[in-house]
Design an enzyme around this catalytic site. Structure first.
Site, PDB file in Angstrom:
ATOM      1  CB  CYS A   1      28.572  42.440  47.780  1.00 16.97           C
ATOM      2  SG  CYS A   1      27.193  43.596  47.835  1.00 16.97           S
TER       3      CYS A   1
ATOM      4  N   GLY B   1      32.416  49.253  38.173  1.00 17.20           N
ATOM      5  CA  GLY B   1      33.716  48.641  38.417  1.00 17.20           C
ATOM      6  C   GLY B   1      33.900  47.329  37.674  1.00 17.20           C
TER       7      GLY B   1
END
Length: 523
Positions: free
Chosen positions: A453, A334
């Site tokens: 994350c 991504g």
């Protein structure tokens, strides 16, 4: 109980028949969310044609069955729900509202497993440790329908008992029926009070109370509280953060610059601007996989926080040339796709490195629409060796480091139950080695972005601090670049935390995953 509500006997199977079905396979007495329909609609007297008896199926509810099979795959095979459920739905031709029902049932049950186990422990006649795991998963699904979804109690209990009878046997179905009827006797707020009081009888242990009520392991709750304070926020936000972790995340699309504009993407799908990242749109309806721009790789599904840290990395000032970029841990692609699109606009070239071959193939797929002259290479290799093999070779290096994923618990609902404090040591060593490699691979004057994350301080601030010390000893010294004005240039409405040079995003504040960003410049 009316005659229509009584279970019928299946003479061939020797068991209660399943609910009547219409021609689409749905329960003719209930809509996709389990709400009871009137008998007129069942029989087709309200402007619709009823299916012929031969078209009705005697199988259990397809959406609940898919959710159950997902839970069992997660438990038995350490699978990830987001990789198991979508193929199941396609294979079984479950779409629309039924697919949404199955998704919420599976993900919601996984997220709130701790809360429901505490409820079931009080409602059950036996300790949950003595309940077979498949039966326990059925009970958790029933509890989520009763306490977390808008499913009428009658439908939630009867359909779940039917699923239990089909999947785990008649005896277990009787136990499921008894327990779920007890759960249905009280509303959610009463159960939450009971669960909180059981976890914290003295009223002095806030962590234990929140861990039980908000369905997080206690060690995660403590870590998140420390992370809030350590990043300049208040510990009073902890309850809101945990609640946000338990909410279904928005589906966010990225309009990759130079490939499709946000306005052009919005013409293809029901979506609105996300609010922070200029490339981000929030899907308000429809299947993102059916959007032409997504199918063609011009756009993709990507959390807004992931977009923000990538855009900030690309916007960080470098000294001298700005021609060669490296995504050190690129899978599944991504961020690499967004970087590739930006590189194409600026005449730069991207190297995407990924240690796992199957993830490297995902990166290649994600980059399929990026102009070929902007992608130098997608390769498979250990990121820890890149700095040694290619010293001083890149103008920008993005390190999206492997981590516990505690910032993405909304999207990976099973992660909170799999991770343990012991994971921090293993991941910490890897994160430090990768950061050392990134600082060696970037040239003097170039920029490294350290991204995770996870907001855990052991994976963010401590890794950066140790990384700077190790880099100085290794002869690749670096300094921290203030990321706040860089991100403000990308997202003008973003409000920085006073005194912080790093960036920590939060689900309850920004509506994103809890992404961390530190920018470093090689000296």
């Amino acid at each position: 109980m009316t005659r229509e509500d009584r279970p019928r006997r299946d003479d061939r199977a020797g068991r209660d028949d399943r609910p009547r079905r219409d021609g689409s396979g749905q329960d003719a007495r209930r809509d996709a969310r389990g709400r009871q329909r009137g008998e007129a609609r069942v029989q087709g007297r309200a402007g619709r044609t009823t299916a012929a008896p031969s078209q009705r199926t005697r199988q259990g509810d397809a959406a609940r069955g898919a959710a159950y099979d997902t839970l069992r795959a997660v438990a038995d095979s350490d699978a990830y729900a987001n990789l198991v459920l979508p193929p199941l739905l396609r294979e079984r031709r479950i779409a629309g509202r039924d697919a949404a029902f199955a998704t919420e049932l599976a993900y919601g049950t996984l997220r709130l497993r701790g809360r429901y186990d505490a409820v079931l422990e009080q409602a059950s006649s036996r300790p949950l440790a003595q309940v077979d795991p498949p039966v326990l998963d059925v009970l958790r699904m029933g509890a989520h329908q009763l306490l977390g979804m808008r499913v009428p109690p009658h439908a939630a209990v009867s359909e779940t008992v039917g699923l239990a009878r089909e999947r785990v046997g008649a005896g277990a179905a009787q136990f499921v029926n008894a327990v779920l009827r007890r759960v249905a006797e009280q509303p959610l707020d009463v159960w939450l009070t009971r669960v909180a009081d059981a976890a914290d009888p003295t009223g002095d242990d806030v962590v234990a109370r929140l861990a039980a009520v908000e369905s997080h392991p206690a060690w995660v709750v403590r870590a998140l509280r420390e992370s809030l304070v350590g990043s300049g926020r208040s510990a009073d936000e902890l309850a809101a953060l945990l609640e946000a972790d338990n909410a279904s995340p928005r589906v966010t699309l990225v309009a990759r610059p130079g490939l499709v504009t946000p306005a052009g993407l919005a013409e293809q799908v029901d979506a609105v601007p996300a609010g922070l990242a200029p490339t981000a749109l929030v899907l308000t309806g429809g299947d993102p996989g059916a959007v032409p721009a997504v199918r063609d790789g011009l756009a993709g599904v990507q959390d807004e926080g992931s977009q923000l840290v990538t855009l900030a990395f690309a916007a960080a000032p470098v000294e001298g040339r700005d021609e060669r970029w490296l995504d050190l841990c690129a899978g599944p692609g991504g961020k690499a796709a967004l970087l590739g699109a930006l590189a194409a606009e600026r005449g730069a070239r991207l190297v995407a490195n990924e240690v796992q071959p199957h993830r490297a193939r995902l990166v290649e797929q994600a980059l399929r629409a990026v102009p070929r002259d902007a992608v130098e290479e997608v390769r498979t290799g250990d990121g820890r060796t890149v700095g040694e093999l290619e010293p001083d070779s890149y103008d920008r290096v993005l390190l999206d480091a492997p981590c516990t994923g505690l910032g993405a618990l909304r999207r990976r609902p099973e992660s909170r139950w799999r991770r343990t404090p012991a994971d921090l040591a293993t991941l910490g060593a890897l994160q430090r080695a990768l950061l050392a490699s990134a600082l060696a691979a970037v040239r003097p004057g170039g920029v490294v972005a350290y991204v995770t994350c996870s907001p855990h301080l052991a994976e963010t601030q401590l890794v950066v601090l140790d990384g700077l010390r190790a880099a100085a000893r290794a002869g690749t010294p670096a300094e921290v670049v203030d990321a706040a004005p860089v991100l403000a240039g990308v997202a003008p409405v973003w409000e920085p935390v006073p005194g912080r040079t790093d960036v920590q995003l939060w689900p309850h504040v920004h509506g994103t995953d809890a992404m961390h960003l530190t920018l470093l410049r090689r000296l």
